[in-house]
Design a protein around this motif. Structure first.
Motif, short mmCIF file in Angstrom:
data_model
loop_
_atom_site.label_atom_id
_atom_site.label_comp_id
_atom_site.label_asym_id
_atom_site.label_seq_id
_atom_site.Cartn_x
_atom_site.Cartn_y
_atom_site.Cartn_z
N UNK A 57 4.70 -37.82 92.48
CA UNK A 57 6.14 -38.04 92.45
C UNK A 57 6.90 -36.74 92.70
N UNK A 58 7.90 -36.84 93.53
CA UNK A 58 8.78 -35.71 93.84
C UNK A 58 10.21 -36.11 93.53
N UNK A 59 10.97 -35.18 92.99
CA UNK A 59 12.36 -35.46 92.64
C UNK A 59 13.29 -34.39 93.23
N UNK A 60 14.47 -34.82 93.59
CA UNK A 60 15.51 -33.86 93.93
C UNK A 60 15.87 -33.07 92.68
N UNK A 61 16.19 -31.81 92.86
CA UNK A 61 16.53 -30.97 91.71
C UNK A 61 17.69 -31.56 90.91
N UNK A 62 18.61 -32.19 91.62
CA UNK A 62 19.82 -32.69 90.97
C UNK A 62 19.56 -33.87 90.02
N UNK A 63 18.37 -34.48 90.13
CA UNK A 63 18.09 -35.65 89.27
C UNK A 63 16.92 -35.42 88.33
N UNK A 64 16.27 -34.29 88.43
CA UNK A 64 15.12 -34.02 87.56
C UNK A 64 15.54 -34.10 86.10
N UNK A 65 14.71 -34.79 85.33
CA UNK A 65 14.99 -34.93 83.91
C UNK A 65 15.91 -36.11 83.59
N UNK A 66 16.53 -36.68 84.62
CA UNK A 66 17.44 -37.82 84.38
C UNK A 66 16.93 -39.10 85.03
#
Length: 117
Positions: A57-66
């Protein structure tokens, strides 16, 4: 014929949560990469979260943790759990599913997420 059907979008207040779903048909979903992208008015489409072919899984920095991406191969479905939504998360969210023979993948019609402050 590959079809992707997204659902779960809506209008919420900042801080609330939504879960998006994308059901795929016409494709070997369990062997596919799958992810979520979004496009806000006047902006380019951007990656939100994605499962690679290897399952990472990869996430955009702006949504990591959310945001959390997950999938249920038995249901041919990929999900996006969105928490602590912010106004800047407002966009149309698109599902993308890729096979080894189509690296660019297939797109759904999108589902609108609007976050009010």
């Amino acid at each position: 014929q590959v079809q992707l059907v997204e659902s779960g979008g809506g209008l919420v207040q900042a801080g609330e949560s939504l879960r998006l779903s994308c059901v795929a048909s016409g494709i070997a979903f369990s062997r596919s990469a799958a992810g979520w992208y979004r496009q806000a008015p006047g902006k380019q489409r951007e990656l939100v979260a994605d499962f690679s072919f290897g399952g990472r899984a990869t996430y955009a920095d702006s949504v990591k943790g959310r945001f959390t991406i997950s999938r249920d191969n038995a249901k041919n479905t990929v999900y996006l759990q969105m928490s602590s939504l912010k106004r800047e998360d407002t966009a149309k969210y698109y599902c993308n599913v890729r096979s080894l023979s189509n690296s660019q993948g297939y797109w759904g019609q999108g589902t609108q997420v609007t976050v009010s402050s």
